[in-house]
Design a protein around this motif. Structure first.
Motif, PDB file in Angstrom:
ATOM      1  N   MET A 178      -1.197  -6.559   5.179  1.00 48.09           N
ATOM      2  CA  MET A 178      -1.176  -5.429   4.256  1.00 48.09           C
ATOM      3  C   MET A 178      -0.683  -5.917   2.904  1.00 48.09           C
ATOM      4  O   MET A 178       0.443  -6.415   2.778  1.00 48.09           O
ATOM      5  CB  MET A 178      -0.281  -4.297   4.781  1.00 48.09           C
ATOM      6  CG  MET A 178      -0.204  -3.098   3.832  1.00 48.09           C
ATOM      7  SD  MET A 178       0.853  -1.748   4.443  1.00 48.09           S
ATOM      8  CE  MET A 178      -0.246  -0.979   5.624  1.00 48.09           C
ATOM      9  N   TYR A 219      -6.898  -6.933   8.274  1.00 47.46           N
ATOM     10  CA  TYR A 219      -6.241  -6.529   7.030  1.00 47.46           C
ATOM     11  C   TYR A 219      -6.466  -5.032   6.814  1.00 47.46           C
ATOM     12  O   TYR A 219      -7.435  -4.440   7.293  1.00 47.46           O
ATOM     13  CB  TYR A 219      -6.801  -7.309   5.838  1.00 47.46           C
ATOM     14  CG  TYR A 219      -8.307  -7.205   5.691  1.00 47.46           C
ATOM     15  CD1 TYR A 219      -8.883  -6.201   4.914  1.00 47.46           C
ATOM     16  CD2 TYR A 219      -9.150  -8.092   6.357  1.00 47.46           C
ATOM     17  CE1 TYR A 219     -10.243  -6.085   4.792  1.00 47.46           C
ATOM     18  CE2 TYR A 219     -10.528  -7.981   6.250  1.00 47.46           C
ATOM     19  CZ  TYR A 219     -11.068  -6.985   5.466  1.00 47.46           C
ATOM     20  OH  TYR A 219     -12.445  -6.870   5.370  1.00 47.46           O
ATOM     21  N   VAL A 220      -5.539  -4.419   6.069  1.00 44.38           N
ATOM     22  CA  VAL A 220      -5.589  -2.985   5.792  1.00 44.38           C
ATOM     23  C   VAL A 220      -6.246  -2.744   4.439  1.00 44.38           C
ATOM     24  O   VAL A 220      -5.980  -3.465   3.471  1.00 44.38           O
ATOM     25  CB  VAL A 220      -4.163  -2.389   5.794  1.00 44.38           C
ATOM     26  CG1 VAL A 220      -4.178  -0.922   5.365  1.00 44.38           C
ATOM     27  CG2 VAL A 220      -3.533  -2.531   7.168  1.00 44.38           C
ATOM     28  N   THR A 257       2.420   3.171   7.770  1.00 45.06           N
ATOM     29  CA  THR A 257       2.096   1.747   7.729  1.00 45.06           C
ATOM     30  C   THR A 257       1.532   1.271   9.062  1.00 45.06           C
ATOM     31  O   THR A 257       0.489   0.610   9.124  1.00 45.06           O
ATOM     32  CB  THR A 257       3.352   0.925   7.372  1.00 45.06           C
ATOM     33  OG1 THR A 257       3.835   1.340   6.101  1.00 45.06           O
ATOM     34  CG2 THR A 257       3.037  -0.560   7.337  1.00 45.06           C
ATOM     35  N   VAL A 264      -1.388  -7.769  11.376  1.00 50.14           N
ATOM     36  CA  VAL A 264      -2.438  -7.311  10.465  1.00 50.14           C
ATOM     37  C   VAL A 264      -1.893  -7.313   9.036  1.00 50.14           C
ATOM     38  O   VAL A 264      -0.814  -6.792   8.755  1.00 50.14           O
ATOM     39  CB  VAL A 264      -2.929  -5.903  10.862  1.00 50.14           C
ATOM     40  CG1 VAL A 264      -3.826  -5.322   9.779  1.00 50.14           C
ATOM     41  CG2 VAL A 264      -3.677  -5.966  12.196  1.00 50.14           C
ATOM     42  N   LYS A 281      -2.340   0.005  10.101  1.00 50.16           N
ATOM     43  CA  LYS A 281      -2.591  -1.290  10.730  1.00 50.16           C
ATOM     44  C   LYS A 281      -3.344  -1.108  12.051  1.00 50.16           C
ATOM     45  O   LYS A 281      -4.260  -1.882  12.370  1.00 50.16           O
ATOM     46  CB  LYS A 281      -1.270  -2.020  10.985  1.00 50.16           C
ATOM     47  CG  LYS A 281      -0.608  -2.581   9.734  1.00 50.16           C
ATOM     48  CD  LYS A 281       0.589  -3.455  10.094  1.00 50.16           C
ATOM     49  CE  LYS A 281       1.153  -4.170   8.879  1.00 50.16           C
ATOM     50  NZ  LYS A 281       2.203  -5.123   9.233  1.00 50.16           N
TER      51      LYS A 281
END
Length: 332
Positions: free
Chosen positions: A231, A287-288, A273, A229, A277
Motif C-alpha cells: 500500500m 498492491y492496493v 486498510t 500486500v 488489502k
C-alpha cells in the motif's frame, strides 16, 4: 512515496496462487445463493482481515444461508446461536458445572468455542448477553470462573440483525458495534435474480450441497500474504483523511457539518486498510489501488458514523455521509 518491495512480482504470483481457492469457494457458495455478490465478498474480506461482521437485512434474504455455506465451504467449526430475550451469558461462553461424584467443578464450554459463530438476530438479546461477546471479539478469548481460555483460530463472529422490527429488540451499544470490522447491508434481489431463486429453490428439497474446498490453515496462510500486500504512502494518507474527515469535515469541505454527532474511531482506519488489502488479494493483486478503498469504505465506515438529530430530520443516512466523504476527499 514509499518504494514497492523489490520482489513485488514474486508477491503477485503468490497472491494469484493463494487467492485461487477463494474463487473456488465463491463458486461453491453460488451453487446455493443467487446474487448477493457484495455479501459474499464482504464475508471473504472479513475472513482475510480477521474481523467480525454485522449483517443487516430484512428476513428472507439468505443471510443465515450465506454464513452456513461459507462454513461448509471451508470445512471448519460452525455454531449458530439464536439470540433471544431469555438468553444468558453462560449460554454463549459456558459455565462451571458441579460434579457430585468428585466434588469438583468442571468446565462446560459454550458454543462460542468454534471457528465461525453465527449470532443470529443479535439485537434480540439484552445487553448483558451482547457484552458477553466483547471479550471474545476483541481478545479472542473467554473467561469462565477464574480461568481464561483461548478461542480456536480462525475465530470470527458473523452477526445478523433485522432493521425493521423494533418490538422486543435491544440496540447494540456503540462499543460493540465498533468491534465489527464491517457492516454489510443486504438488499432485495433483482427481478432476474428472483426468477433464478424461484427456479432453483421452489422445491420441497432445495439443493444445499457444498463441497469443502478450503481448510482453516489456508485462511491463516492467506492472512500472512494479505499483510504483505503493498500500500503506497499516498493511499495510506487517503485512508487517514477519509476517517479523520468524519470528525472534522472542514478539512476538505465535506458537506456533512451538523450531520455527524461523532466520527469514526482509529479502529476504522485499521479496518479500512485491512479490508482494502483483502479486496486486492481477492482480485489477485499484490498492491492496493484507490478503488479498493472506495469499494470497502461503506462497509467499514457506515456503522461507525454517529448521526445527529439534524441528520435524522433531513432523512440523511450513514451511507449518505460516507458517500459525501468519497466525493470530496481528494483521491491520490
Amino acid at each position: 512515496m514509499n518504494t514497492p518491495p523489490h520482489d513485488i512480482a514474486s508477491l503477485e504470483r503468490q497472491v494469484e496462487s493463494a487467492s485461487r481457492p477463494f474463487r473456488h469457494l465463491v463458486d461453491q457458495i453460488q451453487r446455493v445463493l443467487v446474487g448477493q455478490d457484495d455479501l459474499i465478498d464482504g464475508l471473504l474480506c472479513s475472513l482475510l482481515m480477521n474481523g467480525h461482521v454485522l449483517i443487516e437485512g430484512v428476513p428472507g434474504l439468505a443471510k443465515t444461508t450465506a454464513v452456513s455455506c461459507l462454513a461448509r465451504g471451508i470445512d471448519m467449526g460452525f455454531k449458530r446461536i439464536q439470540f433471544t430475550p431469555d438468553l444468558l451469558p453462560a449460554d454463549l461462553v459456558g459455565t462451571l458445572v458441579y460434579k457430585q461424584s468428585t466434588g469438583d467443578f468442571a468446565v462446560k464450554r459454550g458454543p462460542i468455542f468454534s471457528n465461525i459463530i453465527l449470532a443470529d438476530e443479535i439485537n434480540r438479546a439484552p445487553a448483558k448477553v451482547q457484552s458477553a461477546l466483547l471479550e471474545a471479539m476483541q481478545e479472542r478469548q473467554v473467561t469462565i470462573g477464574d480461568t481464561t481460555y483461548e478461542l480456536p483460530c480462525p475465530f470470527i463472529v458473523l452477526a445478523t440483525q433485522n432493521p425493521i422490527e423494533q418490538e422486543g429488540t435491544y440496540p447494540l451499544p456503540e462499543a460493540q458495534v465498533d468491534r465489527f470490522a464491517m457492516k454489510l447491508v443486504v438488499g432485495y434481489p433483482t427481478t432476474k435474480q428472483e426468477r433464478q431463486i424461484l427456479d432453483r429453490m421452489a422445491t420441497t428439497s432445495p439443493a444445499t450441497a457444498i463441497d469443502a474446498v478450503m481448510k482453516p490453515a489456508d485462511i491463516i496462510a492467506a492472512r500472512a500474504l494479505v499483510d504483505q500486500v503493498f500500500m503506497d504512502d499516498r493511499i495510506k494518507d487517503y485512508v487517514v483523511e477519509l476517517v479523520t474527515s468524519t470528525r472534522d469535515p472542514s478539512r476538505h469541505k465535506v458537506p456533512i457539518m451538523g450531520l455527524v454527532q461523532y466520527g469514526c474511531s482509529p479502529r476504522a482506519t485499521i479496518s479500512l486498510t485491512l479490508a482494502a488489502k483483502a479486496k486486492a488479494f481477492l482480485d489477485g493483486r499484490g498492491y492496493v489501488v484507490p478503488q479498493d478503498i472506495k469499494d470497502v469504505a461503506h462497509a467499514v465506515l457506515r456503522h461507525r458514523v454517529g448521526l445527529s438529530y439534524e441528520a435524522e430530520a433531513e432523512e440523511k443516512t450513514q451511507d449518505d455521509v460516507v458517500q459525501a466523504l468519497l466525493d470530496h476527499v481528494p483521491v491520490p
